[in-house]
Design an enzyme around this catalytic site. Structure first.
Site, PDB file in Angstrom:
ATOM      1  N   LEU A 124       0.846  -1.197   0.000  1.00  0.00           N
ATOM      2  CA  LEU A 124       0.000   0.000   0.000  1.00  0.00           C
ATOM      3  C   LEU A 124       0.882   1.249   0.000  1.00  0.00           C
ATOM      4  O   LEU A 124       0.756   2.120  -0.857  1.00  0.00           O
ATOM      5  CB  LEU A 124      -0.912  -0.024   1.239  1.00  0.00           C
ATOM      6  CG  LEU A 124      -1.786   1.208   1.490  1.00  0.00           C
ATOM      7  CD1 LEU A 124      -2.857   1.343   0.410  1.00  0.00           C
ATOM      8  CD2 LEU A 124      -2.478   1.116   2.864  1.00  0.00           C
ATOM      9  N   THR A 125       1.811   1.310   0.972  1.00  0.00           N
ATOM     10  CA  THR A 125       2.621   2.518   1.191  1.00  0.00           C
ATOM     11  C   THR A 125       3.523   2.832   0.003  1.00  0.00           C
ATOM     12  O   THR A 125       4.096   1.930  -0.609  1.00  0.00           O
ATOM     13  CB  THR A 125       3.483   2.303   2.453  1.00  0.00           C
ATOM     14  OG1 THR A 125       2.607   2.092   3.546  1.00  0.00           O
ATOM     15  CG2 THR A 125       4.374   3.492   2.748  1.00  0.00           C
ATOM     16  N   GLU A 126       3.657   4.120  -0.276  1.00  0.00           N
ATOM     17  CA  GLU A 126       4.555   4.590  -1.338  1.00  0.00           C
ATOM     18  C   GLU A 126       5.492   5.649  -0.762  1.00  0.00           C
ATOM     19  O   GLU A 126       5.214   6.188   0.318  1.00  0.00           O
ATOM     20  CB  GLU A 126       3.725   5.174  -2.489  1.00  0.00           C
ATOM     21  CG  GLU A 126       2.795   4.141  -3.098  1.00  0.00           C
ATOM     22  CD  GLU A 126       1.995   4.673  -4.276  1.00  0.00           C
ATOM     23  OE1 GLU A 126       2.106   5.883  -4.602  1.00  0.00           O
ATOM     24  OE2 GLU A 126       1.262   3.869  -4.868  1.00  0.00           O
ATOM     25  N   ILE A 338      13.401  -0.320  35.363  1.00  0.00           N
ATOM     26  CA  ILE A 338      13.513  -1.282  36.475  1.00  0.00           C
ATOM     27  C   ILE A 338      14.863  -1.998  36.408  1.00  0.00           C
ATOM     28  O   ILE A 338      15.480  -2.283  37.432  1.00  0.00           O
ATOM     29  CB  ILE A 338      12.319  -2.279  36.439  1.00  0.00           C
ATOM     30  CG1 ILE A 338      11.028  -1.541  36.817  1.00  0.00           C
ATOM     31  CG2 ILE A 338      12.567  -3.477  37.361  1.00  0.00           C
ATOM     32  CD1 ILE A 338       9.746  -2.310  36.565  1.00  0.00           C
ATOM     33  N   HIS A 339      15.337  -2.256  35.201  1.00  0.00           N
ATOM     34  CA  HIS A 339      16.636  -2.912  35.038  1.00  0.00           C
ATOM     35  C   HIS A 339      17.805  -1.963  35.330  1.00  0.00           C
ATOM     36  O   HIS A 339      18.953  -2.413  35.399  1.00  0.00           O
ATOM     37  CB  HIS A 339      16.795  -3.453  33.608  1.00  0.00           C
ATOM     38  CG  HIS A 339      16.109  -4.771  33.365  1.00  0.00           C
ATOM     39  ND1 HIS A 339      14.758  -4.916  33.355  1.00  0.00           N
ATOM     40  CD2 HIS A 339      16.626  -6.006  33.124  1.00  0.00           C
ATOM     41  CE1 HIS A 339      14.449  -6.180  33.105  1.00  0.00           C
ATOM     42  NE2 HIS A 339      15.562  -6.863  32.974  1.00  0.00           N
ATOM     43  N   GLY A 340      17.534  -0.673  35.429  1.00  0.00           N
ATOM     44  CA  GLY A 340      18.625   0.279  35.665  1.00  0.00           C
ATOM     45  C   GLY A 340      19.626   0.225  34.521  1.00  0.00           C
ATOM     46  O   GLY A 340      19.253  -0.007  33.364  1.00  0.00           O
ATOM     47  N   GLU A 364       1.010  -0.268  10.204  1.00  0.00           N
ATOM     48  CA  GLU A 364      -0.445  -0.500  10.113  1.00  0.00           C
ATOM     49  C   GLU A 364      -1.225   0.728  10.628  1.00  0.00           C
ATOM     50  O   GLU A 364      -2.298   0.616  11.193  1.00  0.00           O
ATOM     51  CB  GLU A 364      -0.840  -1.811  10.808  1.00  0.00           C
ATOM     52  CG  GLU A 364      -0.138  -2.991  10.121  1.00  0.00           C
ATOM     53  CD  GLU A 364      -0.788  -4.342  10.292  1.00  0.00           C
ATOM     54  OE1 GLU A 364      -1.959  -4.400  10.706  1.00  0.00           O
ATOM     55  OE2 GLU A 364      -0.114  -5.343   9.973  1.00  0.00           O
ATOM     56  N   THR A 366      -0.066   4.920  11.975  1.00  0.00           N
ATOM     57  CA  THR A 366       0.553   5.544  13.153  1.00  0.00           C
ATOM     58  C   THR A 366      -0.516   5.805  14.227  1.00  0.00           C
ATOM     59  O   THR A 366      -1.720   5.786  13.944  1.00  0.00           O
ATOM     60  CB  THR A 366       1.175   6.903  12.773  1.00  0.00           C
ATOM     61  OG1 THR A 366       0.111   7.740  12.285  1.00  0.00           O
ATOM     62  CG2 THR A 366       2.251   6.769  11.707  1.00  0.00           C
TER      63      THR A 366
END
Ligand code: COS
Length: 385
Positions: A124-126, A338-340, A364, A366
């Site tokens: 679809l996209t161009e 959380i992982h820092g 699909e 934005t």
């Protein structure tokens, strides 16, 4: 026919086991090699993953949308590269034919899409018409019993693997806008088609996109989807309604995986003499992620049931895509937090997911396009009452 509860649970469990035992252990390998191993693709075919949405009459599993979103949530819990191998066959690469194709077109293409022998891709996209899809410029000029297609399609998922494209091209004038667009089934080995080089992306290594260039490509008139000109934009939008809901389910699955990664880390990492999961500021992030994910899961499953009941879900599918992909970005961000410092390191899965999830707010449609679709439907419905 919807599956009985036991069969559905068995299917979901089988996919969950495949994800846990076969796919998750290979995530780093796919990231390093930028490729999904061939033997896995064979296993995916045997499991029926290419066939999820295609009706049994055409060799598929014929899942309802509700069943499909449950499976999509499981598949979301690993690298999107694995799902990408068969995702276009389940979604945008087969649905145009399924939704609007003639019986002959369905019989000709759907069985080999369901088996995975043929890969379908959606064009679809161009380069100059992405969000503004109704204005696309690829032309289809009728000459005898063929249409000659010319133009360039951009960022086409699975184009390097594709055997067949659903191509939206203009049979009418530019002034006709959406009404001048038709959809075609175009076999990838037709003379005049060339592929650009594979795009280098921020994340999602192992998934492939590239340009597809059409230069006077002769497409038999019998490959005009549904046999009627001017219906192609609507076909594309119907495909995307469904695709957006599926994508939202994938986002929920990815969020669940990120919460598991966050929990696992928070329960093992110690600071100030205790596991960081004991700190309320960490708990707040976990709780927010869980709450938003649960909201996404509920809206996805409700909308899927509405689609199964043959209701129009254009507004709801966009709500699901908007909420679930935006919340996924927040969940991924919290997972890194959380992982820092560890969350910034490539050896932790959250670093890769953080990059991978970024695409979901773009493809699909934005988030801004989802907002436009939702608002447009709201206003239209209000004016009608
Ligand atoms: N289902 C069926 N028909 C639909 C539809 C849908 N979901 N959405 C629109 N249509 C129809 C409209 O009813 C209208 O038909 P009529 O001419 O008979 O009235 C026609 O299609 C044109 O619709 P509309 O006027 O809404 O088109 P717009 O140009 O305003 O654009 C947006 C609509 C912007 C929403 C559309 O172009 C879009 O979704 N763009 C994003 C494309 C995209 O997601 N690209 C991602 C890459 S593809 S993987």
């Amino acid at each position: 026919m919807p599956l009985d509860q036991e069969t559905l649970e068995h299917l979901v469990q089988t996919v969950r086991r495949f994800v846990q035992e076969r796919l998750i252990p290979l995530e780093s390998h796919v990231e390093e090699t930028d490729a999904v191993p061939d033997e896995l693709i064979t296993e995916m075919k045997a499991l029926g993953l290419f066939a999820l949405s295609i009706p049994e009459a055409y060799g598929g599993l014929g899942l309802s949308m509700y069943e499909e979103v449950l499976v999509a949530q499981e598949l979301g819990q690993t690298s999107p590269a694995f799902r990408s191998v068969f995702a276009t066959n389940v979604g945008i690469g087969s649905q145009g034919i399924l939704i609007d194709g003639t019986e002959e077109q369905k019989q000709h293409y759907l069985p080999s899409l369901a088996s995975g022998e043929l890969i379908g891709s959606f064009a679809l996209t161009e380069p100059d018409y992405g969000s503004d899809a109704a204005n696309l410029r690829t032309s289809a000029v009728k000459e005898g019993d063929v249409y000659l297609l010319s133009g360039t399609k951009r960022y086409i998922t699975n184009a390097p693997r594709a055997g067949v494209f659903t191509v939206m091209a203009r049979t009418g004038t530019v002034e006709e806008g959406a009404r001048g667009v038709s959809a075609f089934i175009v076999e990838a080995d037709t003379p005049g088609i060339t592929l650009g080089k594979k795009d280098k992306k921020m994340g999602q290594r192992g998934t492939y996109t590239c340009d597809v260039i059409f230069d006077n490509v002769p497409v038999p008139a019998k490959n005009l989807i549904g046999g009627r000109e001017g219906q192609g934009f609507k076909t594309a939008m119907k495909v995307l309604d469904r695709g957006r809901l599926h994508m939202a389910a994938v986002a929920v699955g990815m969020a669940k995986r990120l919460i598991m990664e966050s929990l696992s880390y928070a329960l093992s990492r110690k600071q100030f003499g205790t596991e960081i999961a004991n700190f309320q500021l960490i708990q707040a992030m976990l709780a927010d992620s869980q709450t938003e994910t649960y909201a996404g899961e509920c809206m996805v499953e409700k909308t899927a049931r509405q689609l199964d009941a043959a209701k129009n879900i254009t507004l709801e599918a966009s709500c699901c895509k908007l909420h679930c992909t935006e919340m996924l970005a927040r969940v991924a961000d919290r997972a890194v937090q959380i992982h820092g410092g560890a969350g910034y390191m490539a050896e932790y899965a959250v670093e890769r997911f953080y990059r991978d999830v970024r695409l979901l707010r773009l493809y699909e449609g934005t988030s801004q396009i989802q907002q436009l679709v939702i608002a447009k439907q709201l206003i239209r419905d209000f004016e009608r009452t």
